[in-house]
Design a protein around this motif. Structure first.
Motif, PDB file in Angstrom:
ATOM      1  N   ILE A  82      43.452  44.339  39.826  1.00  0.00           N
ATOM      2  CA  ILE A  82      42.870  45.663  39.648  1.00  0.00           C
ATOM      3  C   ILE A  82      41.440  45.532  39.155  1.00  0.00           C
ATOM      4  O   ILE A  82      40.522  46.200  39.655  1.00  0.00           O
ATOM      5  CB  ILE A  82      43.733  46.496  38.685  1.00  0.00           C
ATOM      6  N   TYR A 139      49.702  31.948  43.193  1.00  0.00           N
ATOM      7  CA  TYR A 139      50.489  32.072  41.962  1.00  0.00           C
ATOM      8  C   TYR A 139      51.652  33.029  42.151  1.00  0.00           C
ATOM      9  O   TYR A 139      52.788  32.751  41.774  1.00  0.00           O
ATOM     10  CB  TYR A 139      49.578  32.556  40.847  1.00  0.00           C
ATOM     11  N   VAL A 158      55.617  32.270  41.607  1.00  0.00           N
ATOM     12  CA  VAL A 158      56.373  32.816  40.487  1.00  0.00           C
ATOM     13  C   VAL A 158      57.326  33.917  40.943  1.00  0.00           C
ATOM     14  O   VAL A 158      58.481  33.958  40.553  1.00  0.00           O
ATOM     15  CB  VAL A 158      55.403  33.350  39.419  1.00  0.00           C
ATOM     16  N   PHE A 159      56.838  34.813  41.788  1.00  0.00           N
ATOM     17  CA  PHE A 159      57.705  35.857  42.312  1.00  0.00           C
ATOM     18  C   PHE A 159      58.139  35.446  43.703  1.00  0.00           C
ATOM     19  O   PHE A 159      57.640  34.502  44.273  1.00  0.00           O
ATOM     20  CB  PHE A 159      56.969  37.181  42.377  1.00  0.00           C
ATOM     21  N   MET A 190      45.460  33.801  43.024  1.00  0.00           N
ATOM     22  CA  MET A 190      46.504  34.697  42.508  1.00  0.00           C
ATOM     23  C   MET A 190      47.600  34.911  43.526  1.00  0.00           C
ATOM     24  O   MET A 190      48.772  35.046  43.160  1.00  0.00           O
ATOM     25  CB  MET A 190      45.882  36.029  42.085  1.00  0.00           C
ATOM     26  N   GLN A 218      48.984  46.262  47.988  1.00  0.00           N
ATOM     27  CA  GLN A 218      49.444  44.883  48.026  1.00  0.00           C
ATOM     28  C   GLN A 218      50.891  44.812  47.565  1.00  0.00           C
ATOM     29  O   GLN A 218      51.398  45.740  46.942  1.00  0.00           O
ATOM     30  CB  GLN A 218      48.576  44.075  47.069  1.00  0.00           C
ATOM     31  N   THR A 219      51.546  43.715  47.858  1.00  0.00           N
ATOM     32  CA  THR A 219      52.949  43.612  47.462  1.00  0.00           C
ATOM     33  C   THR A 219      53.096  43.604  45.955  1.00  0.00           C
ATOM     34  O   THR A 219      53.853  44.379  45.382  1.00  0.00           O
ATOM     35  CB  THR A 219      53.547  42.319  48.032  1.00  0.00           C
ATOM     36  N   TYR A 220      52.397  42.713  45.311  1.00  0.00           N
ATOM     37  CA  TYR A 220      52.399  42.723  43.845  1.00  0.00           C
ATOM     38  C   TYR A 220      50.966  42.849  43.394  1.00  0.00           C
ATOM     39  O   TYR A 220      50.134  42.017  43.729  1.00  0.00           O
ATOM     40  CB  TYR A 220      52.960  41.417  43.279  1.00  0.00           C
ATOM     41  N   VAL A 221      50.665  43.841  42.634  1.00  0.00           N
ATOM     42  CA  VAL A 221      49.295  44.034  42.164  1.00  0.00           C
ATOM     43  C   VAL A 221      49.262  43.645  40.701  1.00  0.00           C
ATOM     44  O   VAL A 221      49.934  44.253  39.869  1.00  0.00           O
ATOM     45  CB  VAL A 221      48.851  45.501  42.329  1.00  0.00           C
ATOM     46  N   LEU A 222      48.512  42.608  40.382  1.00  0.00           N
ATOM     47  CA  LEU A 222      48.389  42.210  38.996  1.00  0.00           C
ATOM     48  C   LEU A 222      47.204  42.933  38.375  1.00  0.00           C
ATOM     49  O   LEU A 222      46.343  43.470  39.059  1.00  0.00           O
ATOM     50  CB  LEU A 222      48.174  40.703  38.889  1.00  0.00           C
ATOM     51  N   LYS A 223      47.157  42.892  37.090  1.00  0.00           N
ATOM     52  CA  LYS A 223      46.068  43.582  36.416  1.00  0.00           C
ATOM     53  C   LYS A 223      44.730  42.925  36.744  1.00  0.00           C
ATOM     54  O   LYS A 223      43.705  43.596  36.840  1.00  0.00           O
ATOM     55  CB  LYS A 223      46.307  43.575  34.908  1.00  0.00           C
ATOM     56  N   ALA A 224      44.744  41.632  36.887  1.00  0.00           N
ATOM     57  CA  ALA A 224      43.504  40.961  37.258  1.00  0.00           C
ATOM     58  C   ALA A 224      43.043  41.420  38.638  1.00  0.00           C
ATOM     59  O   ALA A 224      41.849  41.578  38.882  1.00  0.00           O
ATOM     60  CB  ALA A 224      43.720  39.450  37.235  1.00  0.00           C
TER      61      ALA A 224
END
Lengths: 135, 658
Positions: free
Chosen positions: A109, A35, A39-40, A32, A101-107
């Motif tokens: 979490i 990824y 993407v970001f 992730m 984290q910088t970007y926390v995705l739902k996964a």
């Protein structure tokens, strides 16, 4: 517990499951992060801490599980106590991946919540086992 | 009222009225104001009262007399806080201890915010533009003070913010530089939600948005200065095997043998190479100033076999200079610069097979003076050893590009015909023009100018023009090949003529002078040819059909201001167009390409480049990211299975948990 067996079977089962789950967690989080970096766009120097902390967490996990398992099976409280201390560090790192984290995705979490739940359960069982060994 | 002065008016007779100003205070508990009595004076605290009496009204001025500059705390005679003065004043107008009028003033005065302090030495750190906007609060326009309606301004105290909280600026100007983006889990506004969205949506706060980071990371490239170098002349390298038709003739030093020729643009080129077996006859204009000598006469030419032959030069002087020289300016008969120059050069190359046997040059010299224009003439003829005048191509019966088209007049007794186009001379008038044969494969367009008077009869004009154009076509048949013989009619195709529509009566011109419609002034020769076979690997071209048609123009007399010109110009043109039929068939596919279709994605349902999709990007049916994710997962599982099935791994696993 039986009088001549103080080792905790649920704790041992939990160690085993934790080991397998952690491998999955490590690979999933690594994927992730890869990824997200594609993407970001990561701000300067934000990607390095994330990756470094992930690898530190992985490095901490190995002795944690080993010491805990050894302490549980040999019914010694010193390794188990050390494992508990390392668990605290692992919990902090897991909370970092959950919240800071910088970007926390739902996964992210979901995975971290499961990991934290496992750590919590383990900690409780370790404390119980230490109490059993000491007394 | 703004600032430290306020005006008011007292209406009524102000005689005997005492004006006073009193500082009041508000009761903390009840909030009630104590009303003052008439015992005040014209000064209270920092406030002054001035009255200007008038007839029926008096102007009452209350002013503040203290320094309103902002300064450091614990300093005197200036404001220590931004909110400098918060006071309540009452102004009373009394007559004999009876209050006539009562003015209540509540003053909240801020310090003057002109900058008199120190300049900070710390430089403002400008955040990285890629990830943080430079103005995180664009409505914060004044420094050190609160901007009204700007809710992101840090200088606003909370109680100030409360005043305008409902009407903050919205959008980016108001400080919302991180609008919600589509990948947020909380965003509802997307039409297309990918399948994996519930797991891979971004849950974190808006402080890290990915979209500020999308800057173009272009790479810089150093502009390459184009090298304006004339490339060195490269030698063909296959000299010693002999010349083929069209090869440039080379000199001893491996350079081109050049003679001035006419380029396709029309002007003369000084150093144009000479092609083997290609005759030409050019005229080049030059004058004394731009005269350049050609190659020196002792340059030796490669004969094709490897040895070099000398040019045999014969010098002659020109007797009739008028053919070459036209004078452009009127000469002074006094000292004029004159020079001995070459007026014409005639080259005769004697050849045999692929080699040049002999070169005979005849150079005509003459005197050119300043102010004259010289038309130099260069002719090159290739003569075979066997025949002296006719140049024959070995083994090539079909037409070659540049050779004259053979034409025949079957109706005449000597069957000799010609197909020509105009060759203008001098000013381009038709009376001076000559004709030149049509050359195969070269589309051409030429013409001449006919002078027409204003009184010209239209039908006469038509007849004149038609006759002039017909003089170019002195043939009824055109030869299919270059070696068509005059006795065999099968070797010739008949010229298809589309004659112009000739009306005998003056239909529409009527009594109009100076305008004539339907003048067939343009001759179109269309020659259709095709490739028929090949001889010695050289494709042979034959003429299949020839069509001659006329295009009409409307001629109108061109007047000057008063129609003083006696003649006007009508251009007559002839154009030749070569049309190749049929079009080239596509290159036939090899047997390998027909049978072995595995790499051909058009004729196979499955082909190798599309099968290995994530590695090769030929397939477009599935999003790349999805396929990549599936592929990686598959690879991961395979790796996992491979590792775990290894007995070494299970040993390690058991030992680590014991």
């Amino acid at each position: 517990n039986n009088s001549y067996q103080l080792s905790s079977v649920p704790l041992q089962i939990l160690f085993y499951v934790n080991g397998i789950y952690y491998i999955f967690y490590f690979l999933a989080t690594l994927a992730m992060i890869v990824y997200k970096s594609e993407v970001f766009s990561y701000p300067d120097d934000f990607l390095a801490p994330d990756l470094a902390l992930l690898f530190i967490m992985a490095i901490l996990e190995v002795p944690r599980l080993h010491l805990g398992s050894k302490g549980n099976l040999t019914e010694e409280e010193a390794p188990l106590g050390l494992s508990l201390v390392i668990t605290v560090g692992s919990v902090i790192l897991s909370v970092y991946f959950l919240v800071w984290q910088t970007y926390v995705l739902k996964a992210d979490i979901i995975l971290n919540a499961l990991l934290l739940f496992t750590y919590g359960l383990e900690s409780v069982l370790k404390v119980v086992a230490i109490a059993a060994f000491v007394s | 009222m703004s600032g430290p002065r306020v005006n008011s008016f007292f209406l009524g007779n102000s005689s005997g009225v005492n004006f006073s100003i009193i500082l009041s205070s508000v009761d903390e508990e009840t909030g009630k104001l104590q009303l003052a009595n008439c015992s005040g004076s014209k000064r209270a605290g920092d406030w002054n009262l001035n009255v200007t009496p008038g007839m029926n009204t008096s102007k009452v001025t209350i002013s503040l007399t203290r320094n309103l500059q902002l300064c450091l705390p614990n300093a005197t005679d200036c404001c220590t806080t931004p909110l400098c003065v918060v006071e309540i004043l009452q102004v009373l107008a009394c007559r004999d201890s009876v209050i006539l009028a009562h003015l209540l003033i509540q003053a909240e005065i801020y310090a003057n915010s002109s900058f008199t302090g120190n300049v900070s030495e710390n430089a403002t750190i400008i955040p990285n533009q890629v990830f943080h906007p430079l103005g995180s609060c664009p409505c914060d326009l004044t420094g050190g003070a609160c901007d009204v309606r700007c809710c992101c301004d840090l200088e606003c105290t909370p109680d100030l913010k409360q005043l305008f909280n409902e009407s903050c600026f919205t959008g980016v100007f108001g400080g919302d530089v991180n609008p919600p983006f589509d990948q947020l889990c909380s965003s509802q506004s997307m039409e297309y939600i990918p399948d994996w969205f519930p797991f891979l949506c971004v849950q974190s706060s808006l402080n890290n948005t990915p979209f500020l980071g999308y800057f173009y990371h272009g790479s810089t490239s150093i502009p390459r200065v184009p090298p304006f170098k004339i490339p060195l002349q490269t030698s063909p390298g296959r000299l010693f095997t002999g010349y083929r038709q069209g090869d440039p003739i080379m000199t001893e030093e491996n350079e081109y043998f050049t003679i001035p020729q006419q380029s396709t643009a029309g002007q003369c080129v000084g150093n144009a190479p000479v092609a083997y077996l290609q005759n030409f006859d050019v005229k080049c204009l030059t004058n004394l100033a731009s005269y350049k000598e050609g190659l020196p006469r002792d340059v030796r030419i490669n004969s094709g076999t490897g040895d070099f032959i000398q040019q045999n030069v014969i010098y002659r002087t020109i007797t009739d200079m008028g053919k070459f020289i036209t004078e452009s300016e009127s000469l002074h008969t006094a000292e004029v610069l004159c020079q001995n120059v070459t007026f014409a050069e005639d080259y005769a190359f004697i050849w045999k097979d692929k080699n040049i046997e002999q070169i005979n040059v005849t150079v005509f010299l003459g005197i050119l003076c300043d102010g004259e224009i010289l038309a130099q003439r260069f002719t090159v003829k290739f003569q075979s050893l066997k025949s002296t005048n006719v140049t024959v191509l070995f083994g090539n019966p079909g037409y070659q590009v540049g050779k004259p088209v053979k034409a025949a007049n079957m109706n005449a007794s000597d069957t000799f015909g010609s197909l020509n186009i105009w060759q203008p001379a001098g000013r381009g008038l038709c009376t001076l023009a000559t004709s030149t044969p049509v050359l195969f494969g070269l589309d051409s367009f030429s013409g001449c100018i006919l002078e027409v008077g204003i009184d010209e009869d239209c039908s006469l004009l038509r007849g004149n023009v038609t006759e002039k154009l017909n003089s170019l076509i002195q043939a009824t048949h055109v030869g299919k090949r270059d070696n068509s013989s005059y006795s065999d009619l099968n070797d010739w195709v008949e010229i298809i003529r589309l004659d112009p529509f000739n009306s005998d009566t003056n239909v529409s011109s009527g009594n109009l002078k100076g305008i004539c419609p339907d003048i067939p002034a343009n001759l179109n020769i269309r020659i259709i040819f095709a490739d028929v076979g090949a001889v010695q690997g050289i494709p042979q071209q034959q003429i299949l059909a020839v069509q001659i048609s006329y295009s009409t123009v409307i001629w109108q007399f061109q007047c000057g201001l008063l129609c003083e010109n006696s003649t006007s110009f009508l251009p007559i043109t002839a154009s030749v167009q070569f049309i190749k039929v049929p079009a080239q068939p596509p290159i036939p596919m090899t047997r390998f390409q027909i049978n072995y279709t595995e790499f051909d994605c058009n004729r196979n349902d499955v082909c190798w480049p599309q099968l290995f999709y994530p590695l090769t990007r030929f397939y477009t049916g599935e999003p790349y990211s999805q396929c990549l994710a599936k592929g990686l997962l598959l690879a991961f599982l395979v790796l996992l299975a491979a590792i775990m099935s290894n007995p070494w791994f299970s040993k390690l696993w058991n030992s680590s948990l014991v």
